[in-house]
Design an enzyme around this catalytic site. Sequence first.
Site, PDB file in Angstrom:
ATOM      1  N   ASP A 201      -8.733   4.547   8.836  1.00  0.00           N
ATOM      2  CA  ASP A 201      -8.724   4.501   7.380  1.00  0.00           C
ATOM      3  C   ASP A 201     -10.004   5.098   6.797  1.00  0.00           C
ATOM      4  O   ASP A 201     -11.098   4.856   7.305  1.00  0.00           O
ATOM      5  CB  ASP A 201      -8.612   3.019   6.964  1.00  0.00           C
ATOM      6  CG  ASP A 201      -8.338   2.838   5.495  1.00  0.00           C
ATOM      7  OD1 ASP A 201      -7.335   3.381   5.015  1.00  0.00           O
ATOM      8  OD2 ASP A 201      -9.129   2.147   4.824  1.00  0.00           O
ATOM      9  N   GLU A 243      -7.480   9.568   8.450  1.00  0.00           N
ATOM     10  CA  GLU A 243      -7.157   9.737   7.035  1.00  0.00           C
ATOM     11  C   GLU A 243      -8.391  10.322   6.373  1.00  0.00           C
ATOM     12  O   GLU A 243      -9.379   9.619   6.145  1.00  0.00           O
ATOM     13  CB  GLU A 243      -6.819   8.383   6.390  1.00  0.00           C
ATOM     14  CG  GLU A 243      -6.321   8.550   4.971  1.00  0.00           C
ATOM     15  CD  GLU A 243      -6.815   7.482   3.992  1.00  0.00           C
ATOM     16  OE1 GLU A 243      -6.296   7.453   2.880  1.00  0.00           O
ATOM     17  OE2 GLU A 243      -7.723   6.696   4.325  1.00  0.00           O
TER      18      GLU A 243
HETATM   19  C1  NOJ Z   1      -6.713   4.068   2.339  1.00  0.00           C
HETATM   20  C2  NOJ Z   1      -5.423   3.331   2.458  1.00  0.00           C
HETATM   21  O1  NOJ Z   1      -4.395   4.234   2.772  1.00  0.00           O
HETATM   22  C3  NOJ Z   1      -5.199   2.617   1.149  1.00  0.00           C
HETATM   23  O2  NOJ Z   1      -3.936   2.043   1.096  1.00  0.00           O
HETATM   24  C4  NOJ Z   1      -6.291   1.608   0.941  1.00  0.00           C
HETATM   25  O3  NOJ Z   1      -6.174   1.035  -0.340  1.00  0.00           O
HETATM   26  C5  NOJ Z   1      -7.661   2.237   1.070  1.00  0.00           C
HETATM   27  N1  NOJ Z   1      -7.793   3.118   2.181  1.00  0.00           N
HETATM   28  C6  NOJ Z   1      -8.713   1.172   1.219  1.00  0.00           C
HETATM   29  O4  NOJ Z   1      -8.638   0.640   2.512  1.00  0.00           O
END
Ligand code: NOJ
Length: 554
Positions: A201, A243
Amino acid sequence: MINDLWYKNAIIYCLSVEAYMDSNGDGVGDFPGLMRRLDYLHGLGVTAIWLMPFQPSPRRDGGYDITDYYNVDPRYGTLGDFVEFAHGCKQRGIRLLIDLVVNHTSDQHPWFQEACRNPDSPYRDWYVWADKKPKNANSGLVFPGVQKSTWTYDEVAKAWYFHRFYEFQPDLDTASPHVQAEILKIMGFWLQLGVSGFRMDAVPFVIAEKGAKTGKPVEQYGMLRTFREFLQWRCGDAIILAEANVLPESDMSYFGDDGDRMHMMFNFAVNQTLFYALAAAEVKPLVKAMEATRTRPQTAQWGSFLRNHDELDLGRLTQKQRETVFQAFAPEADMQLYGRGIRRRLAPMLQGDRRRLELAYSLMATLPGTPVLRYGDEIGMGDDLSLPERNCARTPMQWSPEPHGGFTAGDTPTMPVIDQGPYGYPHVNVAAQRRDPDSLLNWMERIIRMRKEVPEIGWGEFTILPVDASCVLAVRYDWRNNAVIVIHNLGAAPLEVRLDGGAVGDVKHVLINLLSEDHSHAGEDGQYRILLEPYGYRWYRAGGLDYLLRRTEI
Ligand code: NOJ
């Protein structure tokens, strides 16, 4: 230890345990419920499952606010249930990826609580503090319009703490060697329990310099190599899927010049321009994004996706392009989010038009990379715009026409199941679609099956073939003496596409249609003339007498 590059030709399916299947009637999806659906996923043909966060959490951000990295939220089951599930995946040859959310914890995490209570606690340095409100407190918001600040004062700590996301998600000081050691420990724990890697993440924020005095944060790319090394020492075939919504010029910093950092990244540049292409029936910006993201190490891979659990972020399009996409797919203010994106599911965005849905998923499956499908997309699930922010696209899976779509036998699902309108579970559900050979579900199963048989896409080099229609994308993939050509008409009108025989390079003068009997033969002039219906698409293998089969063994 095996160094298997399985992710180069995989089909990844993302799901949230909470929204998938409830086995005990308490209204919350759980691991035993998911376990009962494993054969469904196996039958669909997915080769890897990505589980969204399932660790204990107050769930104020869909579980991306964790209070214990080494456990399962009791609402979903126990660690024992997790291991049963991991084993069930292994038995079926399905890889398991899980979210690794280490940019921040929940403010309820014992580390943060202890850090606030006791300034001398070793955990104090695990977070990022300031005595006075920092000057940059109102900049760098990720959720504009909802999030107020990136620094919040804690009454107990008597100090300000940094949070890139919501105020209940204090950032970990990822530069701290203690925090880094803990991150490795978390990875080691889940690897030991059978996962094949992590969807990491918020990677750019994990590696960014953090602090009150930081202006434009500088990325600490070396950290990525540390994570990868550890992962591969422990488990040679495990991966990190990052991500990282970054500009293409940074891609190689994330992959590493020697392929020594992230194994995979989501291709956000292609994602955004793909939606523009679908909205405007114009492929030029998409082609530009494909070219800009072409370079990557041999062992690295893109994740190709359409929609995910977040908003469709259009922040990197030009304002004009973004307006075009909003006009086409989210004309009402309520369908948009954070001033930059769309919070709807794909099927309602495309007005449930089966031709456009097939076109979109066919594109996703054939863009350079590994497709990442979101649960419910295989049946064309819709959204519930009455739910706040991104929750509208996180409703429970619709299994059958039974109450609550067969998701729970209880009366109160935590998140309401969509029961009204054209996307309600009486119309859109797995049970009905599996009986109908022409359903989207069965189409998806066939397309997944074929995609797995076309490793040229995952492994090969692509060439954009020249065609004289701005709404047509024609791509050729070459790999080990095999070639595949995929053509998509993003326009609403039928048209004839001419492909030059030379560009196709087809020795047998025939393009074998991989999805139907409609093969294409070169004319006397060496040109292929292909008639495409509105939103039509074709997958061809170039030449080869052995019909669907590849010319050489892989
Ligand atoms: C990215 C995630 O995909 C999202 O859903 C989340 O709110 C944020 N990171 C914070 O962890």
